[in-house]
Write a protein that holds these residues in place. Structure first.
Motif, short mmCIF file in Angstrom:
data_model
loop_
_atom_site.label_atom_id
_atom_site.label_comp_id
_atom_site.label_asym_id
_atom_site.label_seq_id
_atom_site.Cartn_x
_atom_site.Cartn_y
_atom_site.Cartn_z
N THR A 1 15.70 -37.82 34.87
CA THR A 1 14.27 -37.71 34.63
C THR A 1 14.02 -37.99 33.16
O THR A 1 14.69 -37.42 32.29
CB THR A 1 13.75 -36.30 34.99
N THR B 1 10.22 -40.07 41.60
CA THR B 1 8.83 -39.76 41.26
C THR B 1 8.44 -40.54 40.02
O THR B 1 9.28 -40.83 39.16
CB THR B 1 8.62 -38.26 40.97
N TYR B 2 7.16 -40.87 39.94
CA TYR B 2 6.63 -41.53 38.75
C TYR B 2 5.22 -41.03 38.53
O TYR B 2 4.35 -41.17 39.40
CB TYR B 2 6.64 -43.05 38.94
N GLU C 1 21.00 -38.34 39.23
CA GLU C 1 19.55 -38.50 39.07
C GLU C 1 19.18 -38.20 37.63
O GLU C 1 19.75 -37.31 37.00
CB GLU C 1 18.80 -37.57 40.01
N ARG D 1 11.07 -31.60 33.66
CA ARG D 1 10.07 -32.53 33.15
C ARG D 1 9.51 -32.10 31.80
O ARG D 1 8.56 -32.66 31.31
CB ARG D 1 8.96 -32.71 34.18
N THR E 1 6.16 -39.72 32.83
CA THR E 1 7.51 -39.30 33.22
C THR E 1 7.92 -40.02 34.49
O THR E 1 7.07 -40.38 35.32
CB THR E 1 7.60 -37.78 33.45
N SER F 1 11.37 -40.03 37.47
CA SER F 1 12.69 -39.60 37.94
C SER F 1 13.24 -40.71 38.83
O SER F 1 12.50 -41.27 39.65
CB SER F 1 12.61 -38.30 38.73
#
Length: 398
Positions: free
Chosen positions: A174, A56-57, A172, A146, A63, A65
């Motif tokens: 973030t 995700t962006y 992963e 987040r 933020t 991930s």
């Protein structure tokens, strides 16, 4: 170097680690393989480079991930479209170490790789919001999210960042990102010796000019930056970043303030960006040799004292980042680990990490500074908790 396992998802990672733990097989954990530490003593090598992709962006929330094996190049290219950046400025070690592969975002956070902007933006771990990792029993764990927070009283995010894969394998991450400064300039103050430069940088950092990075390049290395086009004499360099109008105004005032100490030159945006990339990547010592390189962290006021003491005893070259608090040392022959660490202790403490050396030297020299007894006891309890069989990165545990 042979890669034995290249899992493509977290379930495969967990299965490989469980199987290794059951037979007490020791695993070297690699990202893109650009650093190569932790290989010695391993029964097998596990790489995360197929755990790749941005999950995700959110540019508005700044933020992102990403899976741990995602290349830093892919992340920086995606951020540049917005335009945003990894503010902690991770180095690319390939030229220094003569290695191949691609630096990965998991490797960056596992090693807490932080560049010249650490003075103003913090270290890599300060930007890490959440992680997923697999421990030494093959159990997948999630911590953080987040927003910055502790989980069940233990900040696993901070523990895993900088653990070099000895507590678990990151799958992963973030992290927060920041806007890319549209303009930059560098004040070059010429002619100061190491001690004078340390004092000048301390004074400048107390001034209201928002200097984002400060480094000192002695005459022995000055000619290896910017293709030899820095002004004559040792160079004390101070970076300014931000909007073009504010950078120009701050550069003018800072140059005037520095002129009482020596000749001053102002580098424009293009030269500034190139210079600080070269400082970040330790360009003077990317010389194709395996002469020992140390990354030393000490108080900014003692870095030059450490180098002066070493020069009385052995052959050494050095330059300074982080206002003098990071010293890049190249030893001419022997790594002199005992001598170096004795001087660091005498000057009030710090940390020395062996970054480059021949295979035989690395086998005989502890990579990291020996921990204080209380810290060592805590580290051992953490390893027993997260890696009870001691299977991760045996080459870093000597």
């Amino acid at each position: 170097m042979t890669i034995d396992f290249e899992p493509e998802n977290e379930d495969e990672v967990a299965s490989i680690i469980r199987a290794a733990a059951e037979r007490s097989a020791r695993l070297a954990i690699l990202g893109g393989g650009t650093r190569g530490f932790g290989i010695a003593g391993a029964d097998a090598v596990l790489s995360t480079r197929r755990l790749s992709g941005i999950v995700t962006y959110n540019p508005a929330e700044m933020t992102m991930s990403a899976l741990a094996g995602t290349s830093v190049a892919e992340i920086e290219a995606t951020l540049a479209e917005r335009p945003q950046m990894l503010a902690f400025e991770p180095m690319d070690p390939r030229a220094l170490l003569g290695s191949t592969g691609e630096p990965t975002i998991g490797g960056v956070f596992a090693a807490n790789v932080s560049g010249p902007r650490r003075l103003s933006a913090g270290a890599a771990r300060d930007h890490l919001l959440g992680i997923r990792f697999v421990n030494g029993e093959g159990v997948a764990i999630k911590s953080g999210g987040r927003v910055m927070k502790n989980v069940t009283g233990l900040d696993l995010v901070k523990f895993l960042a900088g653990s070099h894969g000895t507590l678990g394998l990151l799958t992963e991450v973030t992290f927060k990102v920041l806007p890319l400064p549209p303009s930059a300039a560098t004040i070059v103050l010429s002619g100061l010796n190491d001690a004078e430069a340390a004092g000048a940088m301390a004074r400048v950092m107390a001034m209201p000019y928002e200097v984002s990075s400060a480094a000192h390049l002695p005459e022995s290395v000055r000619g290896r930056f910017l293709g030899g086009n820095l002004p004559e004499g040792p160079a004390t360099v101070l970076r300014l970043e931000g909007l073009s109008a504010t950078v120009s105004a701050r550069a003018e005032k800072l140059a005037q303030a520095c002129s009482v100490a020596g000749p001053v030159t102002v580098l424009g945006d293009e030269d500034t960006r190139m210079l600080w990339r070269e400082i970040r990547d330790v360009k003077p010592y990317a010389d194709g040799t395996d002469r020992p390189i140390w990354n030393v962290s000490v108080a900014p006021t003692t870095g030059h004292q450490l180098v002066a003491a070493l020069r009385l005893e052995t052959g050494v070259d050095a330059f300074y980042d982080w206002q003098g608090g990071r010293v890049w040392l190249r030893m001419e022959a022997d790594p002199e680990a005992g001598l170096l660490r004795r001087f660091i202790k005498a000057l009030g403490g710090g940390h020395a990490r062996l970054v480059r050396a021949s295979a035989s030297v690395r086998a005989a020299t502890p990579v990291f500074e020996p921990e204080a007894p209380a810290v060592a006891a805590l580290s051992q309890r953490l390893r027993e908790k997260f890696d009870p069989q001691g299977i991760f990165n045996p080459g870093l545990m000597g």
